[in-house]
Design a protein around this motif. Sequence first.
Motif, mmCIF file in Angstrom:
data_model
loop_
_atom_site.group_PDB
_atom_site.id
_atom_site.type_symbol
_atom_site.label_atom_id
_atom_site.label_comp_id
_atom_site.label_asym_id
_atom_site.label_seq_id
_atom_site.Cartn_x
_atom_site.Cartn_y
_atom_site.Cartn_z
ATOM 1 N N GLN A 95 0.853 -1.216 -0.307
ATOM 2 C CA GLN A 95 0.011 0.030 -0.162
ATOM 3 C C GLN A 95 0.912 1.326 -0.058
ATOM 4 O OE1 GLN A 95 -3.042 -0.350 3.040
ATOM 5 N NE2 GLN A 95 -3.917 -2.263 2.059
ATOM 6 N N PRO A 96 1.912 1.241 0.753
ATOM 7 C CA PRO A 96 2.528 2.455 0.901
ATOM 8 C C PRO A 96 3.488 2.639 -0.374
ATOM 9 C CG PRO A 96 3.545 1.169 2.558
ATOM 10 C CD PRO A 96 1.940 0.577 2.210
ATOM 11 N N ILE A 97 3.910 1.716 -0.981
ATOM 12 C CA ILE A 97 4.535 1.470 -2.277
ATOM 13 C C ILE A 97 3.785 2.244 -3.414
ATOM 14 C CG2 ILE A 97 5.871 0.586 -3.809
ATOM 15 C CD1 ILE A 97 7.577 1.051 -1.475
ATOM 16 N N HIS A 98 2.451 1.670 -3.521
ATOM 17 C CA HIS A 98 1.494 1.907 -4.485
ATOM 18 C C HIS A 98 1.291 3.413 -4.217
ATOM 19 C CE1 HIS A 98 -1.643 1.270 -7.171
ATOM 20 N NE2 HIS A 98 -1.285 0.013 -7.395
ATOM 21 N N ALA A 99 0.820 3.787 -2.942
ATOM 22 C CA ALA A 99 0.663 5.283 -3.070
ATOM 23 C C ALA A 99 1.838 6.325 -3.470
ATOM 24 C CB ALA A 99 0.381 5.692 -1.367
ATOM 25 N N GLU A 117 16.297 -3.919 -4.586
ATOM 26 C CA GLU A 117 17.525 -4.180 -4.439
ATOM 27 C C GLU A 117 17.841 -4.181 -2.849
ATOM 28 O OE1 GLU A 117 21.526 -2.786 -6.345
ATOM 29 O OE2 GLU A 117 20.638 -1.416 -5.467
ATOM 30 N N THR A 118 17.173 -3.219 -1.945
ATOM 31 C CA THR A 118 17.384 -2.987 -0.703
ATOM 32 C C THR A 118 15.875 -3.164 -0.143
ATOM 33 O OG1 THR A 118 19.484 -1.883 -1.105
ATOM 34 C CG2 THR A 118 18.291 -1.737 1.065
ATOM 35 N N LEU A 119 15.790 -4.059 1.035
ATOM 36 C CA LEU A 119 14.588 -3.830 1.894
ATOM 37 C C LEU A 119 15.159 -3.837 3.493
ATOM 38 C CD1 LEU A 119 12.021 -6.275 0.346
ATOM 39 C CD2 LEU A 119 11.687 -3.852 0.931
ATOM 40 N N ARG A 120 14.682 -3.136 3.996
ATOM 41 C CA ARG A 120 14.985 -2.957 5.559
ATOM 42 C C ARG A 120 13.726 -2.874 6.373
ATOM 43 N NH1 ARG A 120 18.893 0.396 3.425
ATOM 44 N NH2 ARG A 120 17.914 2.468 4.158
ATOM 45 N N THR A 121 13.431 -3.608 7.325
ATOM 46 C CA THR A 121 12.123 -3.709 8.083
ATOM 47 C C THR A 121 12.466 -3.802 9.549
ATOM 48 O OG1 THR A 121 12.220 -6.147 8.104
ATOM 49 C CG2 THR A 121 11.110 -5.044 6.258
ATOM 50 N N GLU A 122 11.605 -3.633 10.364
ATOM 51 C CA GLU A 122 11.627 -3.593 11.780
ATOM 52 C C GLU A 122 10.326 -4.301 12.545
ATOM 53 O OE1 GLU A 122 11.947 0.713 12.626
ATOM 54 O OE2 GLU A 122 9.810 0.990 12.557
ATOM 55 N N VAL A 143 13.364 1.027 1.495
ATOM 56 C CA VAL A 143 13.184 0.225 0.287
ATOM 57 C C VAL A 143 13.865 0.934 -0.719
ATOM 58 C CG1 VAL A 143 11.178 1.055 -0.234
ATOM 59 C CG2 VAL A 143 11.677 -1.015 -1.322
ATOM 60 N N ALA A 144 14.604 0.346 -1.617
ATOM 61 C CA ALA A 144 15.466 0.983 -2.973
ATOM 62 C C ALA A 144 15.563 -0.137 -3.992
ATOM 63 C CB ALA A 144 16.930 1.431 -2.633
ATOM 64 N N TYR A 145 15.233 0.421 -5.190
ATOM 65 C CA TYR A 145 15.282 -0.593 -6.430
ATOM 66 C C TYR A 145 16.420 -0.414 -7.339
ATOM 67 C CZ TYR A 145 10.554 -2.105 -5.564
ATOM 68 O OH TYR A 145 9.041 -2.305 -5.169
ATOM 69 N N ARG A 146 16.764 -1.195 -8.011
ATOM 70 C CA ARG A 146 17.771 -1.478 -8.950
ATOM 71 C C ARG A 146 18.198 -0.367 -9.849
ATOM 72 N NH1 ARG A 146 16.913 -6.458 -7.087
ATOM 73 N NH2 ARG A 146 18.723 -7.949 -6.700
ATOM 74 N N ASP A 147 17.121 0.487 -10.308
ATOM 75 C CA ASP A 147 17.425 1.793 -11.117
ATOM 76 C C ASP A 147 17.555 3.050 -10.110
ATOM 77 O OD1 ASP A 147 14.519 2.039 -9.990
ATOM 78 O OD2 ASP A 147 13.877 2.148 -12.092
ATOM 79 N N LEU A 180 11.085 7.921 1.277
ATOM 80 C CA LEU A 180 12.277 8.271 1.811
ATOM 81 C C LEU A 180 12.389 8.799 3.216
ATOM 82 C CD1 LEU A 180 14.072 10.057 -1.375
ATOM 83 C CD2 LEU A 180 14.618 7.777 -0.322
ATOM 84 N N HIS A 181 11.247 9.282 3.456
ATOM 85 C CA HIS A 181 11.047 9.966 4.907
ATOM 86 C C HIS A 181 10.306 8.980 5.831
ATOM 87 C CE1 HIS A 181 13.062 13.432 3.128
ATOM 88 N NE2 HIS A 181 12.024 13.430 2.026
#
Length: 303
Positions: free
Chosen positions: A196-200, A270-275, A292-296, A302-303
Motif C-alpha cells: 500500500q505505501p509503495i503503491h501510494a 535491491e534493498t529492503l530494511r524492516t523492523e 526500500v530501494a530498487y535497482r534503477d 524516503l522519509h
Amino acid sequence: MSAPARLDAALRFPASRTIAAGLRPETGDSPRAGAGNSLRLWREAVDIRQEWLGHALCTDPADRLTAERALARIYARIGRPVPRFRWVDSPHAALPYLDGLPTIDDLYQVIRRPGSVSPPLASDLAMAASGLRGALSASVDRGDPELAPARPPKSKNPWPMLPPRDALAAGTPLNVVLHRSVHGALQRSIATGFRQPIHAALAPGRRLPVCWYGQHDVPWIGYYDMLRRVGLARYQPGPLDQFADWVDLARSCGWWWPGERVCVLTERPETLRTEPIPGAWHDEVRLRPGGVAYRDGWHPLLH
C-alpha cells in the motif's frame, strides 16, 4: 534445451512441473488433520509463514525464466497466447509502458454492464484467480475463514482477538487461529506494510492499471500453501497445478501488469530494511523509513 523449447515443454507437461515445485496432489485422508495437536500444527504454520515472509522480502534478482514460464501457462489457461515480456527494474520504471491497460474502475464497468464491452485480459485473469482461490478454499478441512467469517456457535460476533496460544487455550478453533497467524500476519506485514505505501508513492492521486504483485502476493499464497503442508487441505490436481504457477511467481519476481500482447514485470527490490511492529502477536514487520530501494535508483518512502 533452448529457452523456447523448455517453455514449450513446461506448457505441455504441467503435472511434472507441479511435482518439481514441491506441490503434489493429496490423496486419501490426511494423517495430520485429525491429530488434535493444535499447538504443534500452529508452530509448524508459523515456520511456514516465516518462510513465505522471507520470499516477500527477498532482494535477489528475479528468476526471469521461471516467472515467464508461469505467466505463459496462466495466459494459456484464459485462452491467450504467450505475450512478449518486458522487464523493468522497478514499479516506477514500468509507468511508461502501462498506457491503455485497464484500471479497477474499468473492470467494475465490465461487471456492471456485461456484454457492453469485451472483457480485457485483466478481467479474465481476475476471474480465474478468484476461481482458483475458491477451489482451494473449498478443499480446506474444518472450513476456511477466508471464505466466510468464523463465529462462535449462536453468536453474531467473531471469535475474540487473542494471542495465538491464549486463543487456542480459550477454545478458538484451530482454523481461525491459523488464518489470523498466517494470512492476517502476512497481510499486515506485506499488503498493509509494503504494497500500500509503495503503491501510494508510485503515482500519488492517480488510478494505476490493475496489477498483481509477485512476491508481494504471499498473504493468500503462503496461507493456502501452509494449509496443504500441515495437512489441513487436500487440493485437487487441477487447482493444485494452477496454484503452483502463482507459487512460482511469488518466488521469482516483483510486480507485474498483464496486457494482451505485452506483460510488464519488475525486478525485486535491491534493498529492503524492516523492523518489528511493536506489540504484534505474529512477528509482523514494517518498512523502516527509506527502507526500500530498487535497482534503477528509485527510492520511494524516503522519509
